[in-house]
Design an enzyme around this catalytic site. Structure first.
Site, PDB file in Angstrom:
ATOM      1  CE1 TYR A 140      -3.778   2.018   0.320  1.00  9.37           C
ATOM      2  CE2 TYR A 140      -2.557   3.300   1.737  1.00  9.37           C
ATOM      3  CZ  TYR A 140      -3.790   3.267   1.057  1.00  9.37           C
ATOM      4  OH  TYR A 140      -4.592   4.482   1.002  1.00  9.37           O
ATOM      5  CD  GLU A 147      -2.200   5.298  -6.472  1.00 15.12           C
ATOM      6  OE1 GLU A 147      -3.091   6.039  -6.096  1.00 15.12           O
ATOM      7  OE2 GLU A 147      -2.089   4.184  -5.758  1.00 15.12           O
TER       8      GLU A 147
END
Length: 190
Positions: A140, A147
């Site tokens: 994660y 991102e």
């Protein structure tokens, strides 16, 4: 019974798509001597397919086919889909970056664990169940950081192109300036 069969078929299909994305990502790295610069070009189609198809999870939640909260499903889908389709895909200079490759690897590794887990349901082997609840711990932050890096580094191009912007005057008497939206998003992401 029909719902269970449909959800199993959906999860198997997503498992196959994300497995292809992972295999193509790894193959790209191996065939390019460890370089990450071709991962986007080699695996991007499958990553975009899997991520865009995941809109079905929002619909599944909305229709009550699964117990997931609608808002959680929507935020997960919208965040990732925005990153890949609105920011990264249109800006070719981001494709060959380490961040794009790491994002693909993190996303595909997490999905080749998650979707088979859902497809197997109560028959999930212990090791896969352990991975489902443990692998996200490193994956994660890697995916989310990639991102953010990609969106941040898209800003000069976004500022120059000003995509997705709605200027005034218009029939709705409303404006939307995408470069500001993206900056605001970076403050609250992920």
């Amino acid at each position: 019974m029909v719902t269970k069969m449909y959800l199993t078929a959906y999860n198997v299909a997503q498992s196959l798509v994300w497995s292809a994305a992972l295999v193509l990502s790894v193959r790209s790295i191996v065939e390019n001597g460890g370089s990450l610069t071709s991962v986007y070009d080699d695996a991007g189609w499958f990553v975009r397919l899997g991520q865009c198809s995941a809109v079905m999870e929002v619909l599944h939640s909305l229709l009550g086919l699964v117990r997931s909260p609608v808002l959680t499903a929507l935020m997960q889908w919208a965040g990732r889909t925005h990153a890949i389709m609105a920011v990264i895909h249109p800006i070719e200079s981001l494709h060959g970056t380490t961040a794009a490759a790491l994002m693909f690897l993190a996303w595909s590794m997490s999905e080749v664990i998650r979707y088979p887990s859902y497809a197997l349901g109560a028959n999930i082997p212990g090791w896969l169940n352990w991975l489902r609840y443990s692998a996200f711990i490193p994956l994660y932050p890697i995916g989310g950081s990639a991102e953010i890096w990609l969106m941040y580094h898209s800003l000069p191009t976004i500022d120059a192109r000003v995509p997705y912007t709605i200027s005034m005057p218009n029939a709705f008497n409303a404006a939307f300036y995408y470069p500001w939206f993206l900056r605001g998003l970076l403050y609250v992401y992920p």
